[in-house]
Design an enzyme around this catalytic site. Structure first.
Site, short mmCIF file in Angstrom:
data_model
loop_
_atom_site.label_atom_id
_atom_site.label_comp_id
_atom_site.label_asym_id
_atom_site.label_seq_id
_atom_site.Cartn_x
_atom_site.Cartn_y
_atom_site.Cartn_z
N HIS A 124 0.87 -1.19 0.00
CA HIS A 124 0.00 0.00 0.00
C HIS A 124 0.90 1.24 0.00
CE1 HIS A 124 -2.92 2.88 1.69
NE2 HIS A 124 -3.86 2.02 1.39
N ASP A 202 3.04 -4.48 7.97
CA ASP A 202 1.87 -3.62 7.79
C ASP A 202 0.64 -4.48 8.06
OD1 ASP A 202 -0.37 -2.39 6.78
OD2 ASP A 202 0.53 -1.78 4.88
N GLN A 205 -4.60 -4.76 7.08
CA GLN A 205 -5.57 -5.80 6.74
C GLN A 205 -5.41 -7.00 7.66
OE1 GLN A 205 -7.93 -5.32 4.45
NE2 GLN A 205 -7.09 -3.32 3.91
N LYS A 228 -10.55 -0.69 10.63
CA LYS A 228 -10.79 -1.84 9.75
C LYS A 228 -11.25 -3.06 10.52
CE LYS A 228 -7.42 -0.43 6.25
NZ LYS A 228 -8.18 0.20 5.16
N CYS A 368 -4.72 2.39 -3.68
CA CYS A 368 -3.47 2.90 -3.10
C CYS A 368 -2.34 1.91 -3.33
CB CYS A 368 -3.62 3.22 -1.62
SG CYS A 368 -4.81 4.51 -1.30
#
Lengths: 410, 150
Positions: A124, A202, A205, A228, A368
């Site tokens: 991303h 990261d 998600q 999220k 993104c």
């Protein structure tokens, strides 16, 4: 593992129960942000109604309660990540701020000309641009892992890059927001560590789709967002190993992060406050903790299994559709609840508008991830992303609406 | 967007025809002005080249990437303004912008020719920027040719 009682869970999410453009809403944009259960909304309202005060400074009852709620939420996050040291949990605005913090603070202190940062084509922009900024400042070089046709990382290529001995840190996503690919983080961590480098994961998600145990994953830093995973926007956390965080300079200066302030210099408050300048997002932290309680009640492993069942069902419906192009791993077990696709010569924005007119909300665009789009030679894709409250009937509504796209763009 | 707007008001055959067979698509080697505009929210982009002779658009070409609305609108615009004095072309752009803001008179204004097929876009507010991208490029080209900073 018992399957989710989705009908009951849906009752917790007020936003799901509305008509959009004359049709019951089908919300399939969960990789962008999730809807919020009443348990989270209530926790935030209760905090403001009963306990609201600033933290760590007022010598009065409400400030004590606010501080307790705020630090209690930090303990909750620590538990969620499987660490017993809450001081390793830094509150942030979200994943983006967590990565920027590490890039600026750790990177600014530890990187120099000749050093390499290892990224991948599926990152991303929030796990690319911060590294570009720090590379420009320090003279470090960015290296990229290719993504295969099926949307997976090439670990042989990783070994090759690591064998150069210049990689100081790898920054890779746990789960791809555009493809749904679940990356083998443990395996990656072992290779990265064997080469003497650090691993930032990261988790934007990753944290939303299943249990996270930072030690088991082998991460050195893990950043995620609350919104999220059923929490409020504007709150997230960065986890880092204590010895790494302790050696890092502050990212922002201000109140809350200092010990003693002199005219020319100050000393810092100990972890985690070193990195938390200014009045924090207290209600957000409370809401995030409530979201983690909620997910724990639902069962994080069951959430991922539910998403994968929906992905399997969706792929089954979509594969035979004339003109469909699907992205990401073919095996639903290798991905979280994300299905990226193209349909004939209909541009994803047109697909999204047509779906929206029948109440189906998806994302259309580059997600993104412009490097990834370029890798596949497309400008954009349409993306349906599932969460714990989505149903097979909703997948059917998606498929039916896509038939309308095919009719219009016949 | 209002409830249940028929999609047929958005995706008319004429729009899909311009999307699939864009008019004046390509490059213009002797262009006097060239601009590149982009809608950062969705990534749609258009490169527009004009050959201006004494203030008249003697020839023009565009290239682009994006949704049917942005690309069809640019194609329709190029057909409409070819051979017109630049100020007249800009005036048509203003008229088209009025149509995108649901001005009923503009929607039936014959001077907009094929662009009238896009009247339905006004009922899809998030798509209005797509439809305006072509004329955004024209306005940018006009600023450049007038020697102003972009």
């Amino acid at each position: 593992m018992a399957p989710l009682d989705v009908d009951r869970l849906r009752g917790d999410f007020p936003a799901l129960h509305q008509d959009v453009n004359g049709h019951p809403l089908v919300y399939l944009d969960n990789a962008a942000t999730s809807q919020k259960p009443v348990q989270v909304l209530d926790a935030v309202r209760r905090y403001y109604e009963a306990d609201n005060a600033n933290v760590h400074r007022g010598i009065h009852e409400l400030s004590r309660r606010a501080t307790e709620a705020y630090e209690g939420a930090r303990n909750r996050v620590a538990g969620f990540l499987g660490t017993d040291d809450p001081a390793e949990v830094i509150w942030t605005r979200g994943t983006t701020e967590g990565i920027n913090l590490v890039a600026a603070s750790w990177g600014g202190e530890n990187l120099g000309p000749g050093d390499e940062i290892l990224l991948s084509e599926m990152e991303h922009h929030s796990n690319l641009v911060p590294w570009q900024l720090v590379a420009r400042r320090t003279g470090a070089t960015l290296r990229y892992l290719d993504v295969s046709d099926e949307g997976t990382l090439n670990l042989d290529q990783m070994d090759e890059i690591l064998s150069g001995g210049r990689v100081r840190l790898a920054a890779l996503t746990h789960i791809s927001n555009a493809l749904g690919t679940i990356n083998p983080i443990r395996e990656i961590a072992d290779r990265v560590h064997a080469a003497g480098a650090l691993l930032l994961v990261d988790g934007a998600q990753g944290a939303a789709h299943g249990p996270v145990d930072v030690a088991a994953l082998g991460a050195d830093f893990y950043a995620f967002s609350g919104h999220k995973l059923c929490g409020p926007t504007g709150i997230g956390a960065l986890w880092g190993r204590r010895e790494l965080l302790e050696a890092m300079p502050p990212y922002m200066g201000g109140g809350e992060m200092i010990s003693i302030v002199e005219r020319d210099m100050s000393t810092w408050a100990p972890l985690p406050h070193t990195f938390e300048a200014g009045t924090p997002n207290i209600s957000g932290a409370v809401g995030l903790a409530a979201a983690l309680d909620y997910l724990e009640g639902v069962g994080p492993a069951a959430i991922l299994a539910h998403e994968q069942a929906l992905v399997a069902y969706a792929l089954e419906q979509l594969r035979p559709m004339p003109g469909i192009r699907l992205f990401g791993p073919e095996d639903p077990g290798a991905r979280a609840g994300v299905v990226s696709f193209l349909l004939g010569d209909a541009h994803p924005h047109d697909i999204s508008t047509i779906l929206d007119s029948s109440g189906v909300a998806i994302r259309a665009g580059h997600h993104c991830t412009q490097l990834l789009m370029r890798r596949y030679g497309v400008a954009a894709t349409a993306r349906a992303s599932f969460y714990l409250y989505n149903t097979r009937d909703e997948v059917d509504r998606l498929v039916t609406s896509l038939e309308t796209v095919r009719t219009i763009f016949a | 967007m209002t409830t249940d707007v028929p999609l047929t008001s958005l995706y008319q055959d004429l729009i899909l025809d311009h999307y699939r067979k864009p008019r004046n698509r390509g490059t213009l080697p002797d262009a006097t002005v060239e601009v590149h505009v982009r809608n950062p929210t969705c990534g749609d982009e258009i490169r527009l080249q004009l050959l201006l002779e004494d203030g008249v658009i003697a020839d023009l070409r565009f290239e682009g990437e994006g949704c049917s609305i942005s690309q069809a609108s640019a194609s329709m615009m190029t057909s409409l303004i070819r051979g017109k004095p630049l100020p007249d072309a800009l005036a048509l752009g203003s008229r088209f912008t009025e149509m995108m803001h649901a001005d009923a008179d503009a929607a039936t204004d014959g001077s907009l020719r094929d662009l009238r097929a896009l009247a339905g876009v006004a009922r899809f507010p998030v798509r209005v920027r797509c439809a305006l991208l072509g004329f955004d490029a024209l306005r940018e080209a006009a600023r450049q040719s007038a020697g102003e900073a972009p």
